[in-house]
Structure formats: C-alpha cells, structure tokens
Write a protein that holds these residues in place. Structure first.
Motif, PDB file in Angstrom:
ATOM      1  N   THR A  38      -6.882 -10.763  -1.941  1.00 10.59           N
ATOM      2  CA  THR A  38      -6.158 -10.275  -0.771  1.00 10.59           C
ATOM      3  C   THR A  38      -6.981  -9.340   0.118  1.00 10.59           C
ATOM      4  OG1 THR A  38      -5.294  -8.454  -2.102  1.00 10.59           O
ATOM      5  CG2 THR A  38      -3.933 -10.436  -1.939  1.00 10.59           C
ATOM      6  N   GLY A  39      -8.203  -8.999  -0.302  1.00  9.77           N
ATOM      7  CA  GLY A  39      -8.993  -8.036   0.456  1.00  9.77           C
ATOM      8  C   GLY A  39      -8.558  -6.603   0.244  1.00  9.77           C
ATOM      9  N   GLY A  40      -7.936  -6.355  -0.901  1.00  5.58           N
ATOM     10  CA  GLY A  40      -7.447  -5.013  -1.181  1.00  5.58           C
ATOM     11  C   GLY A  40      -8.549  -3.969  -1.231  1.00  5.58           C
ATOM     12  N   PHE A  41      -9.734  -4.360  -1.670  1.00  2.85           N
ATOM     13  CA  PHE A  41     -10.845  -3.405  -1.749  1.00  2.85           C
ATOM     14  C   PHE A  41     -11.449  -3.117  -0.376  1.00  2.85           C
ATOM     15  CE2 PHE A  41     -10.828  -5.017  -6.165  1.00  2.85           C
ATOM     16  CZ  PHE A  41     -10.765  -3.802  -6.825  1.00  2.85           C
ATOM     17  N   GLU A  42     -10.985  -3.802   0.643  1.00  3.51           N
ATOM     18  CA  GLU A  42     -11.470  -3.584   2.004  1.00  3.51           C
ATOM     19  C   GLU A  42     -10.520  -2.717   2.811  1.00  3.51           C
ATOM     20  OE1 GLU A  42     -11.972  -7.499   3.549  1.00  3.51           O
ATOM     21  OE2 GLU A  42     -13.230  -8.144   1.855  1.00  3.51           O
ATOM     22  N   ARG A  43      -9.437  -2.303   2.223  1.00  6.63           N
ATOM     23  CA  ARG A  43      -8.469  -1.455   2.925  1.00  6.63           C
ATOM     24  C   ARG A  43      -8.926  -0.003   2.937  1.00  6.63           C
ATOM     25  NH1 ARG A  43      -3.714  -4.110   4.382  1.00  6.63           N
ATOM     26  NH2 ARG A  43      -4.278  -6.326   4.494  1.00  6.63           N
ATOM     27  N   ASP A  44      -8.254   0.789   3.750  1.00  9.24           N
ATOM     28  CA  ASP A  44      -8.647   2.191   3.891  1.00  9.24           C
ATOM     29  C   ASP A  44      -8.266   3.000   2.651  1.00  9.24           C
ATOM     30  OD1 ASP A  44      -9.621   4.484   5.458  1.00  9.24           O
ATOM     31  OD2 ASP A  44      -7.531   5.125   5.426  1.00  9.24           O
ATOM     32  N   VAL A  45      -7.091   2.701   2.065  1.00 15.48           N
ATOM     33  CA  VAL A  45      -6.624   3.440   0.892  1.00 15.48           C
ATOM     34  C   VAL A  45      -6.126   2.437  -0.144  1.00 15.48           C
ATOM     35  CG1 VAL A  45      -5.215   5.353   0.042  1.00 15.48           C
ATOM     36  CG2 VAL A  45      -5.810   5.242   2.467  1.00 15.48           C
ATOM     37  N   LEU A  46      -6.545   2.636  -1.390  1.00 14.39           N
ATOM     38  CA  LEU A  46      -6.140   1.781  -2.507  1.00 14.39           C
ATOM     39  C   LEU A  46      -5.427   2.642  -3.540  1.00 14.39           C
ATOM     40  CD1 LEU A  46      -6.158  -0.703  -4.408  1.00 14.39           C
ATOM     41  CD2 LEU A  46      -8.539  -0.116  -4.971  1.00 14.39           C
ATOM     42  N   ALA A  47      -4.199   2.260  -3.877  1.00 21.93           N
ATOM     43  CA  ALA A  47      -3.404   3.021  -4.849  1.00 21.93           C
ATOM     44  C   ALA A  47      -3.260   2.234  -6.151  1.00 21.93           C
ATOM     45  CB  ALA A  47      -2.022   3.328  -4.286  1.00 21.93           C
ATOM     46  N   ALA A  56      -3.591  -0.900   0.018  1.00 15.32           N
ATOM     47  CA  ALA A  56      -3.394  -1.872  -1.062  1.00 15.32           C
ATOM     48  C   ALA A  56      -2.802  -1.121  -2.248  1.00 15.32           C
ATOM     49  CB  ALA A  56      -4.712  -2.525  -1.460  1.00 15.32           C
ATOM     50  N   ILE A  57      -1.794  -1.731  -2.871  1.00 13.89           N
ATOM     51  CA  ILE A  57      -1.195  -1.170  -4.084  1.00 13.89           C
ATOM     52  C   ILE A  57      -1.444  -2.136  -5.224  1.00 13.89           C
ATOM     53  CG2 ILE A  57       0.948  -0.501  -5.230  1.00 13.89           C
ATOM     54  CD1 ILE A  57       2.060   0.356  -2.561  1.00 13.89           C
TER      55      ILE A  57
END
Length: 577
Positions: free
Chosen positions: A311-320, A347-348
């Motif tokens: 999903t590109g979660g590691f490319e988001r500004d904040v990862l929870a 990304a959560i």
C-alpha cells in the motif's frame, strides 16, 4: 475458613442458645425448614457475624464507577463472607492462644439480641445510603440515574452469594479435616494438619486453574472463533487499495476477523478529510492481518509488513504501529483523529492475535498480547530501519487497554520508547503493565500517582484531560503520552488493593471520583474488580471510555504545522457526534 482444625468453631454453648420449641403441632415441611434454619444458625459465629455486618456497611461505600444493583449484590456478598471469615479466624486464633471466654447464658442472649437489633437498623439504613451514594457517582461520570428501589434486591442476592461462598469454604474445611484425620494415622498431628492444608489447596488450585481453566479456555476459544467469522451490521469490504481486505489486498476479507473487518472498512476517506480541512488529503493506509492469516504471531506480523509494502505505507509521513485488544479491536476515535490531524498522510499497521474478547483475555491470557506487541513492532521496525534515513516516515505507536499493555512490551521502558519512536499514545493502560508501572513509580517527587510528572515533563506526560499536558517546563519533539482517567478501574486495579492503600487513594482524588471513596482492606479490591465489568459503559471522558480527546492529544504529540486549534474543536464535535 478452609484448612483450619475442628476447633475453628466455638462450642454450641459458647455461641447461640436456641429457645425450646413450643408444643404446638407443626406441619412436617415447616418443622423441617425450621430445623434446618436452627441448625445453620447454631453454626454461625457471633464474632464472624459482627465483622460480616461491618463489611456489609463498607461494601455499600462508593468506588470509581456506578454499580448496578446486581453487581452491588456480588460485592456485598463477597464483603460479608470476607468479614465473617476474618471474624472466625480471629476467634480461632484466640482459642489457640488459650482464651476460652465462658459467658453467662444471659449475657449470650443479650449479645445475640443486640447483634440482631444492630442488623435490623444497619442493613436497611446502608442500603438506602448505598443507593444514594451510587446516584452521586452517576452524576460525577454523567451516567443516567437508576431506580433506587432496585437496591431492595441487594440484600436478597447478597445473601445468596454469602451462602454459596460460605458453603464452599466449609466444604474445603471439611475436606481439610478429613485429610488431616487420614494422614494423622501415619504422622504427627501437626504435620498431618499442615500436609492436609497443602494437599487440599493444591488439588483445588489444580482443578480450578488447571483442568477447569484449560477446559473453559478451550471452549471459549472455539466459541469465539466461530463468532469471529461474523461481520458487524453495515460493514462492507473496502474498495480503496490502501485498505487490507480490498480486492487488491493479499489479505482476504474473510481472514481479517470481525473487528479487523470493521476497522479496515471504517475511517475517513481522502475526500472526507479534504472537505473537512480544505487542504489536499491522501487516502489513509490501514494495513491489517487477521488471526487466521497465519499460524504464529510472527507470521501474522510479517503479513502486516507485506501489506504496508503493497500500500506504500512506508512512504507516508507518519506510520503508526497499533497493538489491538482481545479479538483485534482498535479504538476508532483514536485512529480517525490520527488520520485527520495528518491530512490522511498516514499508515496504521495492526493485527488480530486472539479470538478471546478483552475481558477474557485480561483474565486468561496476558502472554499473547505481549508476544503480539513485540512481534508486530519488531517486524515493522526492522523494515523501517532498512529505509534511507531521510525518507523514513515518522514512527509512532498507540494502543488501548490490552493493546497498550501489549504494545509497551516491545520496549524496555520509557527511554527505549524515546529512542525508537517519534511519539506514542498509550490509552487506559492496565495497572499490571511493567513499563507503565516503572515510569509511574519513578515519577517526580510531589506529583500524583494518578497524574505523574516525569523528569518535569520533558518527554513523557500523563493526562486525564488534554489540559493536563500543559506543564511549565519545555516539551521536546519526541513525545510520549499516557492517557488515563482517574475513574478508570482498568488502570487502578491490582492485587495490592487487598491489603495496601495505593497512593491514588491517599492523594486528592480525580474530579470524576466520589470524594467519599476511601481504601478499605479487601473491600476496595472487590469493588474496583467489579467496576471493571461495565467500565466502558459510561460517557466518554470517564472510566474506560476514551473518545474525542484523542484529537487534542494527537495534535500535541505530532505538532502538525497545518493543524489549528479551530480544527481541533471542529473535529471534536465530529467525533463526539
């Protein structure tokens, strides 16, 4: 009391003198009932009954949350049998020390009638006072008022609880004495009695905590695993590729579990966030894997990381990284606030690790939440660490209740959190959480246990209300927040309540806790234990119900430049509505 020798009770002549029956013919059923009552009354110890009456009074006192009449009945029944047992224990100790009072028959009758008169006055008086105190507690937490007339039933059900528990205790005592008599044929009496206590306690623990526990846990897992295949009403599979369970996801919709399906199908869309803020927004990523997706928590965590990659979660500004409670539940208010505050550039990562609902997991399985919390964070952290430093998302963590307990297990303590996280929000943390307890116990001198100040609030702060975050000293950019209400029994429950007054009951009480609450040995433990049953069924901001305040807390933790105080107030209305 189980395990005590036969001299535990005073002789009948030392306890109760029963008047002779008159010569009036009595129907057989009535005579049998009367005979049973008399026999039971003869076995009751006056000291035990006196202490039982005192514990009845104490059991009606207020605690953290309002209790419905039937839970009050349980608390009262347990309290009375505790007082009765302590009274009998005291009498037994005195007899073993050579104290054998021989009261005249007239004095014994006066004592019994005085005790009966006290009961007639005290019991109804404190039933009325108890119902009144409960109304005060309801007002403090904003709960609806109950009909006070229901408290009349407290005495009846409490008596049933008392009889059941007393019968169980007497059964154990009989078993101990029989075992002692048998073993006494081969060894000295003292050794026989000690051996009997050990044997009976060991067998009881084995049956309850072993055979019965394993059987019930297996049945519960099977039952709740079947229920987990259902889907909440109105929940449909997501179509956005940023959500697990969507057509593009490697995690099948059916594998996510009931709470997982609800989680990925909920939350704001990019359009809703943009319409609210007036700024461009991204579709939030919700990466999730269910218990049925793999055989171990480590493998489930790997599935979540794969979803983040997809999903590109590691490319988001904040990862929870979020550890769930029980069957995979995530507090939607906390997750939604997190996504709004960051314009959806989030990304959560979360997963289900059990089929047991939180109350059962709280009692039966505290190891799996820890294993899952460590497995998920370490899997995400390992992949995150491989990214170039300049392109890594900010890494945060949050979790509520068992999720907070399990999530914190990934860290050795507060400094480890600060070393590996950019922020965290731990919500309604159970009091048995090692990391929380250490940080709380090492708070700054003069600060309260219910609202500790740690290192003048430089990195870690505690809050029952967002205003509690405002401390005089500076707050560094890496921010850890423990969100806990003064009236939350999940946070304040512990076995130490049995015999030790905690600091939070020595200090000024929280605004939503009855000023009349005080610590009472044994009684407070059972009161707080029963408070946990409906701890989330009170209005938001009290007990174990954490809601719209999450907006303020995330804004303080993450400090987004584009977010304003006006945005916070507007979003609070949205979440609260």
């Amino acid at each position: 009391m189980p395990g005590l020798p036969g001299a535990y009770y005073l002789r009948m002549s030392d306890t109760l003198t029963v008047p002779k029956a008159d010569d009036t013919p009595t129907p057989p059923p009535a005579r049998a009932a009367r005979g049973w009552f008399v026999r039971q009354a003869q076995r009751m110890h006056p000291v035990g009954l006196a202490l039982g009456l005192l514990f009845f009074v104490w059991s009606m006192s207020p605690s953290l949350l309002p209790r419905p009449w039937y839970l009050q009945s349980v608390a009262t029944g347990i309290g009375v049998v505790t007082g009765y047992g302590l009274g009998c224990l005291i009498a037994w100790i005195l007899r073993r020390c050579g104290v054998h009072p021989q009261w005249p028959a007239a004095w014994r009758r006066i004592g019994w009638w005085s005790l009966a008169a006290a009961a007639v006055v005290v019991i109804p008086t404190f039933v009325v006072l108890g119902s009144w105190w409960q109304q005060i507690v309801r007002e403090l937490v904003g709960a609806d008022q109950d009909a006070r007339s229901q408290y009349i039933l407290v005495v009846v059900l409490a008596f049933v609880v008392f009889v059941v528990l007393l019968s169980a205790g007497r059964g154990l005592r009989v078993a101990t004495n029989r075992t002692s008599e048998f073993v006494g044929r081969f060894v000295p009496v003292v050794v026989a009695r000690l051996a009997a206590v050990v044997v009976v306690v060991s067998v009881s623990v084995f049956l309850v905590n072993g055979v019965l526990y394993d059987f019930l846990l297996e049945r519960a897992n099977t039952s709740f695993a079947a229920a987990d295949r259902g889907t909440a009403e109105g929940v449909v599979p997501p179509t956005a590729p940023e959500k697990s369970g969507s057509p593009e996801s490697a995690q099948a919709w059916s594998s996510l579990g009931k709470e997982g399906r609800t989680f990925v199908a909920s939350g704001p869309s990019a359009q809703e966030i943009g319409a609210f803020t007036g700024r461009p927004a991204l579709e939030p990523v919700r990466a999730y894997a269910g218990r049925e997706s793999a055989g171990t928590v480590e493998a489930i965590a790997d599935n979540v990381v794969a979803e983040l990659d997809r999903t590109g979660g590691f490319e988001r500004d904040v990862l929870a990284v979020v550890t769930t409670t029980g069957r995979g539940w995530v507090n939607e208010d906390v997750a939604t606030a997190f996504e709004y505050v960051n314009d959806g550039n989030t990304a959560i990562a979360s997963m289900q690790y059990s089929f047991l609902p939180s109350p059962l997991a709280f009692i039966a399985d505290r190891q799996t939440p820890m294993d899952a919390g460590r497995a998920l964070f370490e899997a995400v952290y390992e992949r995150w660490s491989e990214l170039p430093v300049e392109s890594r998302p900010r890494l945060v963590a949050f979790g509520e209740s068992l999720g907070s307990y399990g999530g914190q297990s990934a860290f050795s303590g507060g400094q480890d959190m600060l070393a590996r996280l950019d922020g965290a929000l731990w919500v309604g943390t159970p009091g048995f959480t090692e990391q929380w307890r250490y940080i709380t116990d090492h708070r700054d001198a003069g600060s309260y246990q219910r609202l500790p100040v740690v290192d003048e609030g430089r990195d870690i702060r505690f809050a029952a209300d967002p205003a509690d975050l405002e401390l005089p000293g500076p707050w560094d950019d890496r921010r850890i927040v423990f969100w806990q209400h003064a009236s939350d029994p999940i946070t304040w429950w512990g076995f130490d309540l049995l015999l030790e007054r905690p600091d939070w009951l020595r200090e000024p009480l929280g605004a939503d806790v009855d000023p009349g609450m005080s610590w009472i040995p044994f009684v407070t433990f059972w009161q707080v234990t029963l408070d946990m049953v409906f701890s989330a069924d009170v209005p938001s901001g009290h007990g174990h119900n954490y809601g719209a305040d999450a907006v303020d807390l995330w804004a303080q933790i993450l400090q987004p430049e584009q977010w304003t105080a006006a945005d916070t107030e507007r979003l609070r209305v949205v979440l609260g509505g």
